[in-house]
Scaffold this motif. Structure first.
Motif, PDB file in Angstrom:
ATOM      1  N   PRO A 283      90.214  -6.916  82.130  1.00  0.00           N
ATOM      2  CA  PRO A 283      89.073  -6.299  81.462  1.00  0.00           C
ATOM      3  C   PRO A 283      87.844  -7.206  81.497  1.00  0.00           C
ATOM      4  O   PRO A 283      87.968  -8.421  81.604  1.00  0.00           O
ATOM      5  N   THR A 284      86.653  -6.624  81.395  1.00  0.00           N
ATOM      6  CA  THR A 284      85.442  -7.416  81.249  1.00  0.00           C
ATOM      7  C   THR A 284      85.343  -7.871  79.789  1.00  0.00           C
ATOM      8  O   THR A 284      85.969  -7.266  78.918  1.00  0.00           O
ATOM      9  N   PRO A 285      84.556  -8.922  79.509  1.00  0.00           N
ATOM     10  CA  PRO A 285      84.389  -9.340  78.113  1.00  0.00           C
ATOM     11  C   PRO A 285      83.912  -8.190  77.234  1.00  0.00           C
ATOM     12  O   PRO A 285      84.329  -8.063  76.080  1.00  0.00           O
ATOM     13  N   LYS A 407      80.134 -13.584  60.340  1.00  0.00           N
ATOM     14  CA  LYS A 407      81.549 -13.611  60.673  1.00  0.00           C
ATOM     15  C   LYS A 407      81.780 -14.157  62.074  1.00  0.00           C
ATOM     16  O   LYS A 407      80.962 -13.979  62.974  1.00  0.00           O
ATOM     17  N   PHE A 408      82.930 -14.825  62.190  1.00  0.00           N
ATOM     18  CA  PHE A 408      83.331 -15.382  63.464  1.00  0.00           C
ATOM     19  C   PHE A 408      83.791 -14.261  64.363  1.00  0.00           C
ATOM     20  O   PHE A 408      84.585 -13.423  63.946  1.00  0.00           O
ATOM     21  N   VAL A 409      83.295 -14.176  65.591  1.00  0.00           N
ATOM     22  CA  VAL A 409      83.726 -13.086  66.461  1.00  0.00           C
ATOM     23  C   VAL A 409      84.429 -13.539  67.733  1.00  0.00           C
ATOM     24  O   VAL A 409      84.983 -12.713  68.446  1.00  0.00           O
ATOM     25  N   GLY A 410      84.441 -14.829  68.021  1.00  0.00           N
ATOM     26  CA  GLY A 410      85.160 -15.249  69.220  1.00  0.00           C
ATOM     27  C   GLY A 410      84.616 -16.547  69.768  1.00  0.00           C
ATOM     28  O   GLY A 410      83.769 -17.189  69.154  1.00  0.00           O
ATOM     29  N   HIS A 411      85.136 -16.926  70.898  1.00  0.00           N
ATOM     30  CA  HIS A 411      84.621 -18.143  71.518  1.00  0.00           C
ATOM     31  C   HIS A 411      84.357 -17.834  72.976  1.00  0.00           C
ATOM     32  O   HIS A 411      84.936 -16.909  73.537  1.00  0.00           O
ATOM     33  N   ARG A 412      83.447 -18.587  73.564  1.00  0.00           N
ATOM     34  CA  ARG A 412      83.189 -18.385  74.988  1.00  0.00           C
ATOM     35  C   ARG A 412      83.293 -19.719  75.684  1.00  0.00           C
ATOM     36  O   ARG A 412      82.703 -20.705  75.251  1.00  0.00           O
ATOM     37  N   ALA A 434      77.431 -17.312  80.377  1.00  0.00           N
ATOM     38  CA  ALA A 434      78.470 -17.222  79.338  1.00  0.00           C
ATOM     39  C   ALA A 434      77.868 -16.846  77.990  1.00  0.00           C
ATOM     40  O   ALA A 434      78.555 -16.327  77.122  1.00  0.00           O
ATOM     41  N   LEU A 435      76.589 -17.131  77.806  1.00  0.00           N
ATOM     42  CA  LEU A 435      75.953 -16.875  76.514  1.00  0.00           C
ATOM     43  C   LEU A 435      75.264 -15.511  76.452  1.00  0.00           C
ATOM     44  O   LEU A 435      74.455 -15.262  75.568  1.00  0.00           O
ATOM     45  N   GLU A 436      75.612 -14.637  77.382  1.00  0.00           N
ATOM     46  CA  GLU A 436      74.985 -13.320  77.418  1.00  0.00           C
ATOM     47  C   GLU A 436      75.033 -12.632  76.052  1.00  0.00           C
ATOM     48  O   GLU A 436      76.081 -12.601  75.393  1.00  0.00           O
ATOM     49  N   GLY A 437      73.905 -12.113  75.620  1.00  0.00           N
ATOM     50  CA  GLY A 437      73.867 -11.388  74.350  1.00  0.00           C
ATOM     51  C   GLY A 437      73.646 -12.270  73.131  1.00  0.00           C
ATOM     52  O   GLY A 437      73.456 -11.777  72.026  1.00  0.00           O
TER      53      GLY A 437
END
Ligand code: SF4
Ligand code: SF4
Ligand code: SF4
Lengths: 491, 64
Positions: A283-285, A407-412, A434-437
């Motif tokens: 899957p894509t991110p 809120k924490f949503v993930g790591h890249r 990697a920092l898209e968005g």
């Protein structure tokens, strides 16, 4: 307080017990989440997860886990696994860990415990299946918990052999088990599992998936009955089980699973897996996040999981496994608990402060009216603070802030941008991708050059909030940006 | 009458070792080998040779 994590244990020499007592129950109210939620969580569960970096998002800022690769045998075949490498359920695919005997594992864990005071969890996640290769798993846990009684034990399994060992798991105080469950419908399982080995023969097709499914459900129910926390891992395979994972989430939640972790299929022809060779994509991110968002409110999701290697050692995204390979271990090692004890005492105190800062940050958001939500990337090396040099970050922790909270949503993950002081443009492009968005990057330090490149890409990067607690810094940044906007609007 | 392991393909996972009902498989110099004297091809014990049924690598536990 630069490098505060590294220096922590040095401060904690005095008054350990009194300090601990004064701080116990330090996390009594608040937002602190599992992602961290003592409010609604029974005491005994919080006690089990609070120092476990894989179960508690908060703990993963303070505590490290390590895995020992003592269990190479496996009893099933997954289409995303090539058995030349580690079990792809828990590790990243295409990785080979150093296989250890139980005695070697014991030496390794003691060496790490003496040098890495953050260590709180010992896991066995292969490189095959920890329940199928049970004798080695059991011996390893037995040896190590005799030396280090407070270390938390966890294991990962595909579930097929799990029901046979649940009683021993309970009696050995293994209080966390991960089961990889990719389907609750054997028809879908057919596309994931070509065969299993069960009761002295090989099963294929629908029979294989039916047996595996029944054993997984039985194992999960047995663990739930005994109060053992379970994490369910699911590999998201587009076109195979992606929409079906909603149903998996519902079923495992109903059967008492504590956490549900969706992992992306990583598929690469070079790994020689069935999926890799047949062109099945991962899957894509964006697809992954969309699924995770739909599942919010099901079994709690674990967005901070990073698919570590079967021999990983470390905190957050770091892996210090290479510092502790077999050839670097001493013949004879003795466990010295002092550094871990001091560190734990200090963390108890830190967490109280961190909590208070988090609460304050959330409360102050009330003053910011009508601002859009934003994603913020944090460079941290642990301890809950914004304390890492931009160029040293191999991954960023991503938080979402809105007027409702942080809120924490993930790591890249990124390729490390700065290796030895000189950044290279090519890697910086990778970081930007990697920092898209993401609207802003908050870090401990950043040079002018990368700052400008990021600005050109529309990302604010700043070290203005260096050493603040993560949520505190994000809150300050948010107030500052949105405050400015309000002024501009009213001007 | 015995099975053998094609060592060039073996992943050294050890699954065959503990499935073998006759303790015919053991680790020698970091490689698994089948002792032809002990191997019965699982005759009379199981319908299929256990090592071949559990081995994750195709054509790695084969008739000698
Ligand atoms: S359970 Fe793990 S080791 Fe076994 S086949 Fe699946 S991914 Fe590979
Ligand atoms: S065929 Fe049967 S007896 Fe012979 S090595 Fe394999 S498992 Fe053992
Ligand atoms: S099961 Fe197959 S791969 Fe594993 S040790 Fe035996 S021969 Fe080697």
């Amino acid at each position: 307080m630069a490098g505060q994590l590294i220096g922590l244990q040095d401060f904690a020499d005095s008054g350990a017990e009194t300090m601990r007592e004064a701080l116990s129950g330090g996390c009594s109210s608040s937002q602190c989440g599992s992602s961290d939620k003592p409010d609604s969580m029974p005491e005994e569960i919080w006690a089990k997860i609070k120092d476990h970096p894989c179960y508690s998002e908060e703990a993963h800022h303070y505590f490290a886990r390590m895995h020992v690769a003592v269990a190479p045998a496996c009893n099933i075949q997954c289409n995303y696994c090539n058995r030349k490498y580690d079990c792809a359920n828990e590790s990243r695919p295409g990785v080979v860990s150093e296989k250890l005997t139980p005695d070697q594992a014991q030496r390794k864990v003691i060496t790490v415990a003496n040098e890495v005071p953050q260590l709180s969890v010992l896991g066995i996640a292969g490189p095959g299946d920890a329940c199928y290769d049970w004798k080695k798993t059991r011996e390893t846990f037995g040896l190590i918990s005799a030396d280090i009684p407070d270390i938390k034990l966890c294991l990962s399994t595909n579930g097929l052999a799990l029901p046979d060992h649940v009683d021993e798991i309970a009696s050995m105080n293994i209080d966390h088990v991960t089961i990889t469950i990719n389907m609750v419908d054997p028809e879908i399982g057919v596309q994931i599992y070509p065969w299993i080995f069960y009761k002295n023969r090989r099963w294929t097709g629908l029979d294989a998936s039916k047996i595996l499914h029944e054993r997984q459900m039985l194992g999960l129910e047995m663990l739930t009955e005994r109060g053992i926390l379970t994490k369910i891992n699911s590999v998201m395979i587009p076109g195979v089980n992606d929409t079906h994972l909603l149903e998996v989430n519902r079923v495992v939640k109903e059967k008492g699973a504590f956490l549900h972790n969706i992992m992306p299929l990583i598929s690469d022809p070079a790994h020689g897996t069935h999926y890799g060779l047949t062109g099945q994509r991962g899957p894509t991110p964006a697809e992954l996040k969309a699924l995770q968002d739909q599942l919010e409110g099901g079994a709690k999701l674990m967005r901070h999981c990073r698919q570590c290697r079967a021999d990983a050692v470390g905190l957050l995204g770091e892996d210090r496994g290479q510092e502790f390979t077999l050839d670097q271990l001493a013949e004879n090692v003795a466990y010295d608990p002092s550094r871990r004890v001091n560190y734990q005492t200090l963390v108890a105190e830190m967490r109280g402060e961190h909590e208070a800062a988090k609460r304050a940050a959330s409360e102050s958001l009330v003053d910011v009216q009508q601002a859009p939500s934003a994603l913020v990337a944090i460079a941290t090396k642990g301890g809950g603070r914004i304390n890492q040099h931009f160029g040293h970050a191999t991954e960023f922790q991503i938080y979402e802030i809105s007027t409702h909270g942080i809120k924490f949503v993930g790591h890249r993950k990124t390729e490390q941008y700065c290796k030895g002081g000189w950044g290279e443009d090519a890697t910086l492009d990778g970081v930007i991708a990697a920092l898209e968005g993401v609207s802003a990057v908050l870090c401990g330090k950043i040079g002018d050059c990368p700052k400008e490149s990021l600005a050109a890409a529309g990302i604010v990067a700043t070290d203005d909030y260096a050493l603040e607690w993560i949520e505190e810094g994000i809150g300050h940044w948010y107030e500052q940006v949105n405050g400015q906007q309000e002024q501009r609007q009213s001007a | 009458m015995s099975y053998k392991i094609v060592t060039s393909q073996c992943t050294v996972c050890g699954a065959c070792e503990f499935e073998c009902p006759n303790a015919a498989i053991s680790l020698k110099n970091d490689l698994y080998v089948i002792n032809a004297k002990k191997c019965t091809e699982c005759e009379g014990q199981f319908d299929v040779p256990q090592c071949a049924a559990v081995c994750p690598v195709p054509k790695t536990c084969i008739p000698a």
